[in-house]
Design an enzyme around this catalytic site. Structure first.
Site, mmCIF file in Angstrom:
data_model
loop_
_atom_site.group_PDB
_atom_site.id
_atom_site.type_symbol
_atom_site.label_atom_id
_atom_site.label_comp_id
_atom_site.label_asym_id
_atom_site.label_seq_id
_atom_site.Cartn_x
_atom_site.Cartn_y
_atom_site.Cartn_z
ATOM 1 C CB CYS A 172 -79.124 -70.921 -51.115
ATOM 2 S SG CYS A 172 -77.331 -70.877 -51.416
ATOM 3 C CE LYS A 206 -69.125 -71.107 -49.298
ATOM 4 N NZ LYS A 206 -68.927 -72.033 -48.151
ATOM 5 C CB SER A 237 -72.649 -69.654 -47.673
ATOM 6 O OG SER A 237 -71.777 -70.766 -47.627
ATOM 7 C CG HIS A 268 -78.047 -69.272 -46.723
ATOM 8 N ND1 HIS A 268 -78.884 -70.365 -46.772
ATOM 9 C CD2 HIS A 268 -77.063 -69.506 -47.629
ATOM 10 C CE1 HIS A 268 -78.419 -71.239 -47.671
ATOM 11 N NE2 HIS A 268 -77.336 -70.739 -48.203
ATOM 12 C CD GLU A 273 -81.634 -69.847 -44.526
ATOM 13 O OE1 GLU A 273 -80.959 -70.725 -45.076
ATOM 14 O OE2 GLU A 273 -81.880 -68.741 -45.066
ATOM 15 N NE ARG A 302 -68.093 -77.185 -44.624
ATOM 16 C CZ ARG A 302 -69.206 -76.719 -45.174
ATOM 17 N NH1 ARG A 302 -70.393 -77.128 -44.775
ATOM 18 N NH2 ARG A 302 -69.126 -75.816 -46.148
#
Length: 305
Positions: free
Chosen positions: A142, A163, A192, A235, A237, A249
């Protein structure tokens, strides 16, 4: 073969509940074997979560690995107890004279800043330079992928109007590479991020190969130095609920974040996520460890570089 990680690391209990076999340092010392030495520079704010995510993937290889966590001396994390950092992490200065078979450098929540304005830029680029001669193969993830491409090869990042958020289908450009051994024609990767790197900036650089990309999320994997460096913009992971937590969030707090695409069943955030990336995530990490670390690193670790 289990992963060898520090005694009492919180990830141990979490992964044992998932029936993932990990071995603490005390037990591992009883085995007469030269484990692979892996160092993780964890720049993510929720460090315990990231530790668990990465160890979950590394633990699926049949090779024993000795994992060391690195931290920056020039930055104090706000979201992880200082006691945890002192117990399980070492400053770069403590590790500078060591060599490692593999390294993982994570993302960081500093995309909104120019690279040179990041308060730990000097130290992190010192680590980037150090890795070239002290590590057999490095995974940049990232923000680290963007920063590594900028530092090593002059590739700029570009701000996105909204985003890049969701799970996107990726197509493999070089299917015969060992990193993709066992892969299907396409795979999914969570993203992200608020910035991107562009194909047009990379394709003229003979040192870089774009090995996977998406029509929707753009460049996802770049390889350099025949696999001694991999730059992954997403990502793989991530745990199944990570994008959900990020979305909730930011809900109502940012005006540039939409519901993550291709993530919730029926595109309804009241439903559970549809997990489509974890099999390929395990395969990619296994291939990296086997073909680019274990098969390439010398038995005498001091001969690396």
């Amino acid at each position: 073969m289990p992963l060898r990680i520090p005694d009492k690391l919180p990830a141990i209990d979490a992964l044992k509940r998932e029936n993932i076999f990990v071995m603490d340092t005390s037990r591992a010392h009883a085995q007469d074997i030269r484990p692979l030495s892996i160092v993780i520079l964890n720049l993510m704010p929720l460090k315990i979560t990231t530790e668990t995510d990465l160890i979950r993937l590394l633990s699926n290889t049949p090779l024993q690995m000795d994992v060391t966590f690195m931290k920056l001396k020039s930055h104090t994390p706000k979201n992880t107890p200082i006691e945890h950092m002192m117990m399980f992490y070492k400053d770069f200065d403590e590790l500078r004279d060591r060599k490692f078979d593999g390294m993982i450098i994570t993302g960081a929540p500093v995309e909104h800043l120019d690279y040179e304005d990041v308060n730990y830029w000097d130290e992190v680029t010192d680590i980037f330079a150090w890795a070239k001669n002290h590590v057999t193969s490095t995974l940049y993830i990232c923000w680290a992928a963007q920063a590594g491409l900028y530092y090593h090869y002059g590739i700029p990042k570009h701000r996105l109007p909204r985003k890049m958020f969701g799970v996107f289908k990726q197509y493999i450009n070089e299917p015969l590479l060992p990193i993709f051994r066992g892969f299907d024609d396409y795979f999914y990767m969570p993203h992200s991020r608020h910035t991107e790197i562009r194909r047009s900036d990379i394709e003229g650089n003979k040192a870089l190969d774009i090995i996977a990309e998406s029509p929707e999320s753009g460049v996802s994997m770049v390889m350099a130095r025949e696999g001694r460096e991999f730059f992954i913009t997403g990502h793989l992971e991530y745990a199944p609920d990570t994008l959900d937590k990020e979305y909730k969030r930011d809900l109502g707090k940012r005006d540039d974040v939409d519901m993550p695409k291709n993530y919730y069943k029926d595109d309804n955030p009241e439903n559970k996520p549809l997990v489509r990336w974890r099999a390929h995530a395990n395969l990619l990490f296994n291939n990296w460890i086997n073909y680019y670390v274990y098969q390439e690193t010398p038995y005498d670790i001091n001969k690396i570089g």
